[in-house]
Motif scaffolding. Sequence first.
Motif, PDB file in Angstrom:
ATOM      1  N   ALA A   1      26.461  64.046  56.092  1.00 56.88           N
ATOM      2  CA  ALA A   1      26.010  64.711  54.666  1.00 56.88           C
ATOM      3  C   ALA A   1      25.362  66.018  55.737  1.00 56.88           C
ATOM      4  O   ALA A   1      24.481  66.813  55.791  1.00 56.88           O
ATOM      5  N   PRO A   2      26.262  66.757  55.486  1.00 55.45           N
ATOM      6  CA  PRO A   2      26.013  68.719  56.145  1.00 55.45           C
ATOM      7  C   PRO A   2      25.449  69.284  55.065  1.00 55.45           C
ATOM      8  O   PRO A   2      25.917  68.819  53.985  1.00 55.45           O
ATOM      9  N   SER A   3      25.070  70.548  55.611  1.00 59.92           N
ATOM     10  CA  SER A   3      23.949  71.205  55.101  1.00 59.92           C
ATOM     11  C   SER A   3      24.697  72.538  54.616  1.00 59.92           C
ATOM     12  O   SER A   3      26.254  72.523  55.259  1.00 59.92           O
ATOM     13  N   GLN A   4      25.081  73.093  53.726  1.00 58.80           N
ATOM     14  CA  GLN A   4      25.853  74.356  53.202  1.00 58.80           C
ATOM     15  C   GLN A   4      26.428  75.405  54.463  1.00 58.80           C
ATOM     16  O   GLN A   4      27.289  75.605  54.645  1.00 58.80           O
ATOM     17  N   THR A   5      24.481  75.483  54.865  1.00 57.92           N
ATOM     18  CA  THR A   5      24.686  75.988  56.350  1.00 57.92           C
ATOM     19  C   THR A   5      25.741  75.606  57.510  1.00 57.92           C
ATOM     20  O   THR A   5      25.987  76.194  58.374  1.00 57.92           O
ATOM     21  N   THR A   6      25.465  74.372  57.744  1.00 58.75           N
ATOM     22  CA  THR A   6      26.497  73.651  58.052  1.00 58.75           C
ATOM     23  C   THR A   6      28.101  73.985  57.898  1.00 58.75           C
ATOM     24  O   THR A   6      29.286  73.877  59.072  1.00 58.75           O
ATOM     25  N   LEU A   7      28.343  73.954  57.673  1.00 62.03           N
ATOM     26  CA  LEU A   7      29.554  73.959  56.510  1.00 62.03           C
ATOM     27  C   LEU A   7      30.628  75.819  56.879  1.00 62.03           C
ATOM     28  O   LEU A   7      31.119  75.576  56.811  1.00 62.03           O
TER      29      LEU A   7
ATOM     30  N   GLY B   1      33.964  61.807  53.194  1.00 63.18           N
ATOM     31  CA  GLY B   1      33.988  62.995  51.872  1.00 63.18           C
ATOM     32  C   GLY B   1      32.984  64.161  52.788  1.00 63.18           C
ATOM     33  O   GLY B   1      31.431  63.246  53.519  1.00 63.18           O
ATOM     34  N   LEU B   2      32.921  65.213  53.330  1.00 67.98           N
ATOM     35  CA  LEU B   2      31.936  65.986  53.900  1.00 67.98           C
ATOM     36  C   LEU B   2      30.774  66.742  52.531  1.00 67.98           C
ATOM     37  O   LEU B   2      29.934  66.416  52.277  1.00 67.98           O
ATOM     38  N   ALA B   3      30.886  68.283  52.760  1.00 64.64           N
ATOM     39  CA  ALA B   3      30.246  68.956  51.602  1.00 64.64           C
ATOM     40  C   ALA B   3      31.141  70.048  51.207  1.00 64.64           C
ATOM     41  O   ALA B   3      32.543  70.586  52.079  1.00 64.64           O
ATOM     42  N   SER B   4      31.160  70.466  50.826  1.00 61.67           N
ATOM     43  CA  SER B   4      31.902  70.762  49.989  1.00 61.67           C
ATOM     44  C   SER B   4      31.299  72.588  48.844  1.00 61.67           C
ATOM     45  O   SER B   4      29.553  72.080  49.047  1.00 61.67           O
ATOM     46  N   MET B   5      31.563  73.306  49.308  1.00 63.65           N
ATOM     47  CA  MET B   5      30.924  74.709  49.202  1.00 63.65           C
ATOM     48  C   MET B   5      30.432  74.480  47.272  1.00 63.65           C
ATOM     49  O   MET B   5      30.804  75.240  46.837  1.00 63.65           O
ATOM     50  N   ASN B   6      28.957  75.135  47.729  1.00 61.32           N
ATOM     51  CA  ASN B   6      28.723  75.018  46.011  1.00 61.32           C
ATOM     52  C   ASN B   6      28.633  76.554  46.365  1.00 61.32           C
ATOM     53  O   ASN B   6      29.076  77.675  46.243  1.00 61.32           O
TER      54      ASN B   6
ATOM     55  N   ALA C   1      37.807  71.300  48.893  1.00 62.91           N
ATOM     56  CA  ALA C   1      37.868  70.364  48.821  1.00 62.91           C
ATOM     57  C   ALA C   1      37.040  69.413  48.929  1.00 62.91           C
ATOM     58  O   ALA C   1      36.524  68.241  47.996  1.00 62.91           O
ATOM     59  N   GLY C   2      36.226  70.112  50.474  1.00 63.28           N
ATOM     60  CA  GLY C   2      34.459  68.633  50.361  1.00 63.28           C
ATOM     61  C   GLY C   2      35.347  67.724  51.816  1.00 63.28           C
ATOM     62  O   GLY C   2      34.169  67.320  52.098  1.00 63.28           O
ATOM     63  N   SER C   3      36.626  67.904  52.134  1.00 64.68           N
ATOM     64  CA  SER C   3      36.798  66.742  53.435  1.00 64.68           C
ATOM     65  C   SER C   3      38.299  66.965  53.943  1.00 64.68           C
ATOM     66  O   SER C   3      39.360  67.635  53.075  1.00 64.68           O
ATOM     67  N   PHE C   4      38.134  66.404  54.308  1.00 70.19           N
ATOM     68  CA  PHE C   4      40.088  66.375  55.368  1.00 70.19           C
ATOM     69  C   PHE C   4      41.198  65.711  55.050  1.00 70.19           C
ATOM     70  O   PHE C   4      40.482  64.371  55.214  1.00 70.19           O
ATOM     71  N   THR C   5      42.305  65.904  54.832  1.00 68.96           N
ATOM     72  CA  THR C   5      43.341  65.247  54.060  1.00 68.96           C
ATOM     73  C   THR C   5      44.854  64.952  55.428  1.00 68.96           C
ATOM     74  O   THR C   5      44.659  66.699  55.292  1.00 68.96           O
TER      75      THR C   5
END
Lengths: 377, 351
Positions: free
Chosen positions: B98-104, B163-168, B258-262
């Motif tokens: 559950a990464p935060s936006q900063t982590t992203l 699913g990681l995190a997608s950009m808000n 996308a919030g994740s890698f495929t």
Amino acid sequence: MSDADSSPARDLLDRAADRVLDLTVLERLAIAAASTVLALLIGLVVVAAAGYDPAQFLRFVFVGSFGDAGATARTLKFTTILTLTGVAVAIAFRAGVFNIGVQGQFVVGGFTTVVTILWLAPVFPTGTVGGVLLMVFGTLAAVVAAGAYGALPGILKAYADANEIITTIMLNFVAVGVVGYLVEGAFRGEGNRAPNTERLPEYVSLPRIVYDNPDFSILGFAVALLVVALVAVVMARTTVGYDMVTSGYQQAAATFSGVDAERTIVTTMTFSGMVAGVAGAVFAIMIQGYYSDPAGVGTYGFDAIAVSLLAANNPLGVVPASLLFGGLDSAASYISINSDVPVQLIDGIVGLVVLFVAAPELFRMAAKRTGLGGADR
Amino acid sequence: MSGATLGTDDRSRLLLGTVLVVVALAVVSTTIFDLPVAAILTVGFVERALQAASPIALAAIGGLYAEKSGVFNIGLEGFMIFGAVAAATFTFLLGGDAPSQTTLWLGILGATLVCGLLSVAFAVLLVRYQANQIVAGLAVWFIGLGFGPFTAVLLWGNRNSPGLASMNSVTVPGLSEIPVLGSVLFDTSPLVWLAGVLAVAAWVVLFRTKYGYWVQAAGENPEALDTAGIDVTRIRYAAVIFSGLMAGLGGAVLMAHAGSFTGTGDTMVNGRGWIAIVAYLFGNYNPIGAALAALLFGGLDMLQIQFQTAGIELPNRLVNLFPYVAVVVVLTVWGSTRMPSSVGEHYESEE
């Protein structure tokens, strides 16, 4: 400097071809070997860095490719398809046309074979005679369809100046998408859960001789070798082949000596596509026995680029090169069953081989520095 | 070249003709088939098209700089794969499930740097060891197709990441209230802004600063640049490294949206790097033109959702092919744009 009316892209190809032809056979062999060894070494470092045992990985590569009769048959199965797709790439690269679309042509060919055989089967006798006839017609249909699919980017390049590297890559996506759509819907076998066509009839198959492997017949390999011989003869002994090779070697000289540059490009792409069609047919008949979603049929058309480059785009050289990559593919299936190392590593290693083959200067300088090989040019 | 080459006048007439034909076809098809144009061209569609265009635009700007400097970076697709997988990797390693936006953001930054480093190696092969640019570029793609999913399997035991995190979206108070423009521009992913700002900055640098002129001269007339005392090789190194960095950023942006890698099939990049090359050709080597061309392809990429909401029954699998078909059509109609004259030529100083 180039003269005003020749395009830089073509100059680039001319120079690339010049440089490739500069190399002696011995040098090419040395570069191929050095590229492969270096790529494998990097692969082993990655294996070690990822926390696996590199010695065991290396052992698995050998055992999985030629360890026993089963492994050898599996290797030859991959080699058969890679030889055919590799020759298809070699034809184009030799002529200075970058056909990256062999994968798409391979898919179109294979699908056409299955559809044609399923369509014709009811009107042909069953048994060996019917089987052989169906295979012949299926393969011919593949040759026509894949040849046309290869001709398309050829025509676009010759008459509209559309860069064939990009159009062929796009047409790969289109082929996979359209055939995938057809296999999911209109051509899905009745009651099939998976997106597959009907199976080919039992009698439409190559006999298992020498190796007892349901997916490999030595006859398939023989077909591949026959195509190699045929292509080698066409390229070396016929006017059409001569025109292609001179165009690849020196566009300006070829035009000067009366070669129709545009038509040669179209011929080259068509010929290349036709051979890719044979690859598709052999894949469909010998390995699959039906057609499935092409997103998952394997990247034979892309690996073929590595095969052809390693063979310096020489049709005969394609055979040993595809034996090497067939062995790697075979080792990959062995490794995926017997070890935890992600098999995608093998694809990465193949990519590294291509990268190193592209830079012969790297090895020449290295050889000079270490005083090896006496490559003092 | 023979009679197949068109003059500039012919070509622009051809282009104009094609545009007219396309518009006429669109008008005819909407009236005959009663296409709900209003339901297709929604605000949401423009927003999605901008998001889809950003990765393509970023990679295109990078590739454009490399080619302007005289090196054809055909490896954009591969660098995008590395960017996407590296962004997912960093985000996951720093932030877990559950990464935060900063982590992203850190993930995007890390991925860009990694791709910068990889492109240093690539640039050395191309510039110093005079590797065949086409073959080496293809190799980068193959290496990405192998090592991208390899990394995913290593980390997650699967070719796809969880699913990681997608950009808000960032909403600008006040401005986002403006009808249409407000939600398209002031209530959207900051990465769309990043791509837009970088496109304008790349234009300014390329056409309005001395560095830009050096880049152009390295591709058009390296001898002159050398005579003027500027190191051609150094300019080309910088341009190639920049192109790898930008393609990596493009891949990272794709992952962040996308919030994740495929990693299945041709990975989530799925040809966008190749489309980026066509985008800058179509944009005639102009960063802003390239970004607009990327928007065209991004729009085509997002048509599928519009067709669904508008109730048009077209199989997804075929609608997804629109961008690829568009690329072939664009290349055929547009033909070859004028490449910088020394692209692909290795330059060696006389010293």
